[in-house]
Design a protein around this motif. Sequence first.
Motif, PDB file in Angstrom:
ATOM      1  N   TYR A  85      -8.742  -8.443  11.332  1.00 35.39           N
ATOM      2  CA  TYR A  85      -8.551  -9.923  11.150  1.00 35.39           C
ATOM      3  C   TYR A  85      -7.643 -10.514  11.378  1.00 35.39           C
ATOM      4  O   TYR A  85      -7.196 -11.497  11.107  1.00 35.39           O
ATOM      5  CB  TYR A  85      -8.875 -10.246   9.792  1.00 35.39           C
ATOM      6  CG  TYR A  85     -10.172 -10.206   9.247  1.00 35.39           C
ATOM      7  CD1 TYR A  85     -11.595  -9.195  10.112  1.00 35.39           C
ATOM      8  CD2 TYR A  85     -10.987 -10.518   7.529  1.00 35.39           C
ATOM      9  CE1 TYR A  85     -13.161  -9.877   9.067  1.00 35.39           C
ATOM     10  CE2 TYR A  85     -11.891 -10.226   7.106  1.00 35.39           C
ATOM     11  CZ  TYR A  85     -13.592 -10.006   7.972  1.00 35.39           C
ATOM     12  OH  TYR A  85     -14.434 -10.946   8.152  1.00 35.39           O
ATOM     13  N   PHE A 142     -17.798  -7.652   0.385  1.00 40.96           N
ATOM     14  CA  PHE A 142     -18.432  -7.743   1.793  1.00 40.96           C
ATOM     15  C   PHE A 142     -17.586  -7.184   2.878  1.00 40.96           C
ATOM     16  O   PHE A 142     -18.389  -6.809   3.726  1.00 40.96           O
ATOM     17  CB  PHE A 142     -18.686  -8.732   1.998  1.00 40.96           C
ATOM     18  CG  PHE A 142     -17.748  -9.815   2.838  1.00 40.96           C
ATOM     19  CD1 PHE A 142     -16.221  -9.658   2.302  1.00 40.96           C
ATOM     20  CD2 PHE A 142     -17.350 -10.561   4.027  1.00 40.96           C
ATOM     21  CE1 PHE A 142     -15.494 -10.463   2.431  1.00 40.96           C
ATOM     22  CE2 PHE A 142     -16.258 -10.807   4.823  1.00 40.96           C
ATOM     23  CZ  PHE A 142     -15.494 -10.592   4.611  1.00 40.96           C
ATOM     24  N   ASN A 162      -7.948 -16.456  15.163  1.00 40.73           N
ATOM     25  CA  ASN A 162      -8.750 -15.935  15.616  1.00 40.73           C
ATOM     26  C   ASN A 162     -10.183 -15.504  15.228  1.00 40.73           C
ATOM     27  O   ASN A 162     -11.069 -14.593  15.634  1.00 40.73           O
ATOM     28  CB  ASN A 162      -8.630 -13.923  15.695  1.00 40.73           C
ATOM     29  CG  ASN A 162      -8.135 -14.018  14.427  1.00 40.73           C
ATOM     30  OD1 ASN A 162      -8.366 -14.827  12.973  1.00 40.73           O
ATOM     31  ND2 ASN A 162      -7.289 -12.618  13.629  1.00 40.73           N
ATOM     32  N   THR A 163     -10.669 -17.278  14.479  1.00 41.91           N
ATOM     33  CA  THR A 163     -11.639 -17.042  14.518  1.00 41.91           C
ATOM     34  C   THR A 163     -12.775 -16.947  14.824  1.00 41.91           C
ATOM     35  O   THR A 163     -14.324 -17.304  15.135  1.00 41.91           O
ATOM     36  CB  THR A 163     -11.618 -17.015  12.668  1.00 41.91           C
ATOM     37  OG1 THR A 163     -10.561 -16.290  11.975  1.00 41.91           O
ATOM     38  CG2 THR A 163     -12.614 -16.981  11.438  1.00 41.91           C
ATOM     39  N   VAL A 214     -15.636 -12.767  16.839  1.00 42.19           N
ATOM     40  CA  VAL A 214     -15.812 -13.286  15.980  1.00 42.19           C
ATOM     41  C   VAL A 214     -17.085 -14.911  16.072  1.00 42.19           C
ATOM     42  O   VAL A 214     -18.341 -14.066  16.464  1.00 42.19           O
ATOM     43  CB  VAL A 214     -15.007 -13.769  15.424  1.00 42.19           C
ATOM     44  CG1 VAL A 214     -14.660 -14.699  13.805  1.00 42.19           C
ATOM     45  CG2 VAL A 214     -13.422 -12.409  15.125  1.00 42.19           C
ATOM     46  N   LYS A 268      -7.946 -20.524  12.550  1.00 49.28           N
ATOM     47  CA  LYS A 268      -7.736 -19.667  11.077  1.00 49.28           C
ATOM     48  C   LYS A 268      -7.433 -20.047   9.764  1.00 49.28           C
ATOM     49  O   LYS A 268      -6.739 -21.237   9.678  1.00 49.28           O
ATOM     50  CB  LYS A 268      -6.139 -18.869  11.780  1.00 49.28           C
ATOM     51  CG  LYS A 268      -6.173 -17.606  10.008  1.00 49.28           C
ATOM     52  CD  LYS A 268      -7.419 -16.431  10.916  1.00 49.28           C
ATOM     53  CE  LYS A 268      -7.210 -14.954   9.959  1.00 49.28           C
ATOM     54  NZ  LYS A 268      -7.391 -14.353  10.003  1.00 49.28           N
ATOM     55  N   GLU A 269      -8.261 -19.500   8.671  1.00 48.42           N
ATOM     56  CA  GLU A 269      -8.860 -20.355   7.770  1.00 48.42           C
ATOM     57  C   GLU A 269      -6.905 -20.330   7.245  1.00 48.42           C
ATOM     58  O   GLU A 269      -6.710 -21.253   5.862  1.00 48.42           O
ATOM     59  CB  GLU A 269      -9.522 -19.276   7.090  1.00 48.42           C
ATOM     60  CG  GLU A 269      -9.068 -18.611   6.196  1.00 48.42           C
ATOM     61  CD  GLU A 269     -10.011 -17.523   5.527  1.00 48.42           C
ATOM     62  OE1 GLU A 269     -11.618 -17.137   6.471  1.00 48.42           O
ATOM     63  OE2 GLU A 269      -9.774 -16.739   4.704  1.00 48.42           O
ATOM     64  N   MET A 317     -10.528 -16.613  -1.516  1.00 47.96           N
ATOM     65  CA  MET A 317     -11.274 -16.777  -0.220  1.00 47.96           C
ATOM     66  C   MET A 317     -12.256 -17.668  -0.416  1.00 47.96           C
ATOM     67  O   MET A 317     -13.462 -17.650  -1.156  1.00 47.96           O
ATOM     68  CB  MET A 317     -11.403 -15.132   0.528  1.00 47.96           C
ATOM     69  CG  MET A 317     -12.044 -15.856   1.704  1.00 47.96           C
ATOM     70  SD  MET A 317     -12.903 -14.085   2.389  1.00 47.96           S
ATOM     71  CE  MET A 317     -11.630 -12.619   2.749  1.00 47.96           C
ATOM     72  N   TYR A 324      -1.611  -8.216   6.692  1.00 48.66           N
ATOM     73  CA  TYR A 324      -2.739  -9.301   6.917  1.00 48.66           C
ATOM     74  C   TYR A 324      -2.529  -9.983   5.699  1.00 48.66           C
ATOM     75  O   TYR A 324      -2.225 -10.382   4.555  1.00 48.66           O
ATOM     76  CB  TYR A 324      -4.083  -9.252   6.173  1.00 48.66           C
ATOM     77  CG  TYR A 324      -5.192 -10.145   6.612  1.00 48.66           C
ATOM     78  CD1 TYR A 324      -5.548 -11.156   7.120  1.00 48.66           C
ATOM     79  CD2 TYR A 324      -5.970 -10.665   5.434  1.00 48.66           C
ATOM     80  CE1 TYR A 324      -6.383 -11.970   7.704  1.00 48.66           C
ATOM     81  CE2 TYR A 324      -6.442 -11.070   5.581  1.00 48.66           C
ATOM     82  CZ  TYR A 324      -7.030 -12.382   6.763  1.00 48.66           C
ATOM     83  OH  TYR A 324      -8.056 -13.003   6.121  1.00 48.66           O
ATOM     84  N   HIS A 364     -14.615 -19.207   2.694  1.00 47.62           N
ATOM     85  CA  HIS A 364     -14.450 -18.683   4.228  1.00 47.62           C
ATOM     86  C   HIS A 364     -15.324 -19.349   5.342  1.00 47.62           C
ATOM     87  O   HIS A 364     -14.888 -20.316   5.949  1.00 47.62           O
ATOM     88  CB  HIS A 364     -15.137 -17.060   4.927  1.00 47.62           C
ATOM     89  CG  HIS A 364     -15.403 -17.447   6.348  1.00 47.62           C
ATOM     90  ND1 HIS A 364     -14.125 -16.979   6.849  1.00 47.62           N
ATOM     91  CD2 HIS A 364     -15.962 -17.285   7.101  1.00 47.62           C
ATOM     92  CE1 HIS A 364     -14.165 -16.986   8.024  1.00 47.62           C
ATOM     93  NE2 HIS A 364     -15.777 -16.751   8.367  1.00 47.62           N
ATOM     94  N   ILE A 401     -20.300 -16.040   2.757  1.00 46.55           N
ATOM     95  CA  ILE A 401     -19.578 -15.465   3.542  1.00 46.55           C
ATOM     96  C   ILE A 401     -19.758 -16.813   4.728  1.00 46.55           C
ATOM     97  O   ILE A 401     -18.596 -17.568   4.665  1.00 46.55           O
ATOM     98  CB  ILE A 401     -19.231 -14.862   4.122  1.00 46.55           C
ATOM     99  CG1 ILE A 401     -19.069 -13.525   3.507  1.00 46.55           C
ATOM    100  CG2 ILE A 401     -18.045 -14.508   5.553  1.00 46.55           C
ATOM    101  CD1 ILE A 401     -17.084 -13.580   2.470  1.00 46.55           C
ATOM    102  N   HIS A 402     -21.094 -16.915   4.868  1.00 44.42           N
ATOM    103  CA  HIS A 402     -21.182 -18.185   5.928  1.00 44.42           C
ATOM    104  C   HIS A 402     -22.607 -18.933   5.504  1.00 44.42           C
ATOM    105  O   HIS A 402     -23.544 -18.193   4.937  1.00 44.42           O
ATOM    106  CB  HIS A 402     -21.062 -17.636   7.589  1.00 44.42           C
ATOM    107  CG  HIS A 402     -20.030 -16.826   8.390  1.00 44.42           C
ATOM    108  ND1 HIS A 402     -20.606 -15.770   8.119  1.00 44.42           N
ATOM    109  CD2 HIS A 402     -19.046 -17.476   8.556  1.00 44.42           C
ATOM    110  CE1 HIS A 402     -18.652 -15.641   8.814  1.00 44.42           C
ATOM    111  NE2 HIS A 402     -18.360 -16.436   9.018  1.00 44.42           N
TER     112      HIS A 402
HETATM  113  C1  V55 Z   1     -13.812 -13.580   7.929  1.00 45.13           C
HETATM  114  C2  V55 Z   1     -13.266 -13.804   9.072  1.00 45.13           C
HETATM  115  C3  V55 Z   1     -11.485 -13.710   9.095  1.00 45.13           C
HETATM  116  C4  V55 Z   1     -10.587 -13.673   8.130  1.00 45.13           C
HETATM  117  C5  V55 Z   1     -10.939 -14.192   7.113  1.00 45.13           C
HETATM  118  O1  V55 Z   1     -15.749 -13.063   8.036  1.00 45.13           O
HETATM  119  C6  V55 Z   1     -12.354 -13.837   6.559  1.00 45.13           C
HETATM  120  C7  V55 Z   1     -15.194 -14.124   7.333  1.00 45.13           C
HETATM  121  C8  V55 Z   1     -11.682 -13.043  11.327  1.00 45.13           C
HETATM  122  O2  V55 Z   1     -10.616 -13.948  10.639  1.00 45.13           O
HETATM  123  O3  V55 Z   1      -9.535 -14.336   8.311  1.00 45.13           O
END
Ligand code: V55
Length: 500
Positions: free
Chosen positions: A59, A306, A120-121, A474, A134-135, A216, A101, A218, A283-284
Amino acid sequence: MVDFSGDPSARGFYAPLRFEADLHDCQVEGTLPAALDGTFYRSCVDRRYPPRVANDIPYNADGAIDMFRFRDGHVDFRSRYVRTPRYVAERRERRALFGAYRNKYTNDPLATDLSMNTANTTPIVHAGKLFAMKESSPPMLLDPHTLRTIEEHDFGGRLGATSFTAHPKIDPTTGEMIAFSYEAKGDLSDDLAVHFFTPDGTLTRSVWLKCPVVSMMHDFMITQTHVILPTTGMVTSEARLLAGENHWAYDPAVPGYVGILPRDGTTQDVRWFQGPPDRAMLIHATNARTEGNKVILDAPVARGNFNPQFPNADGSPFDHEARKNTVRRWTFDLATGAWDEEILFPGVTPTSFTRMDDRFITKAFRWSFNLLTDTALPWDEARAGPLGSQWNAWYRFDHLHGTYEKCSAGPTHTLLEPQFVPRGADAPEGDGYVIGVANNLATMASELVVVDAVDFAAGPIARVKLPFRLHMQVHGWWVSSADLPFDFGRDYDYDGPQYL
Ligand code: V55
Ligand code: FE
């Protein structure tokens, strides 16, 4: 020195590419359907430099964007790194400057004043603008035709938050975009912001909230009248960051919380539902809708940690059973405060890579698509090695009838997130194609495969064959040429002024 030999995670399709590619008029096997008229973007992870810390997680790798542009049975491919401030500084110094990270304490002093954005997400296009997200940072704005990086974007100074979700939602009825920020006033802050954008991309309003747990967050979901904000059991602390760890640890004792905010509401209108810890790992989200006093959300949810990249806070070993998702339907009763749960496909354990026909976000819906490991499908271990926990299947779930179908790209192919493309703007829900990248472990080359969504079990009807392997994806994003027009005959790099 650029030497990845000491990084055991940089192997096979997980090894960095470190190049950027342009392929005009790619090789195609089969016939690409005329409905594929538009652009498929992918956000990928691709390290420029060996990490500064041991066991750095994927990540945290640099973000790259791929673009497949389709018209009349032809497709052009391009890939570019996102020129984040981090990428630019590390390129100049020819080494990694950023450490663990989301842990600023592990960075080189040269990185102190720089954004930690890896972008990168997820790629997303709204109002003609391409963002790579990126979150933990504001989105990066890119030229949608050349993939040239423009800037880390703050929506004309209106984004009063340090972060921005990688999963904004676009309301298909109104064209509005809704997004959120968590840890929105910096690391460890319990501030949440929900942002509302007009169809032309203007950020007009942010509602600021306090979150019951700093965790988190996400993804989230919208209905026609509500915003749904799930927390997770991934928590952090100053002590953890000072110890040089990555940002998250999983705490099995943390309950699941879901905040529900009316789209026309303000700070005091949010309602927090509290559930048991086995509801704390969404997560999603797939989709949601409001029916009277009820808000109904479908999503794959795990009952525990997860991701083994994040340790358990109580020191217990990673639980591979508890990471498995089930597709759950959560019903929140705004009148009684009840939070009910139903398992939709008992016995099926999909990944969290859930997608659907995005034209039906906020509406009653039937179909979703997912990425799975399925040992019942043919697998050629002699040529591809052990399947292990790699993903080799796409599923099409029927949320109305509780049934599903599956397909694969072949017995030596792994798959990535499925992307639905409608057969036309007015096609019924689920009538179209599912596209996505497959990695052939026998040849170490990548393909983009096309499946007819209504003849799903038949598998790919066409393949775009690349002469090399791609970096690991991703999320992806499709935008039709109606929503993002382009000139397929033009070379955007060389012919006249840029789009932006
Ligand atoms: C996720 C992915 C991320 C991240 C935090 O899949 C959560 C969940 C690709 O980066 O920074
Ligand atoms: Fe995601």
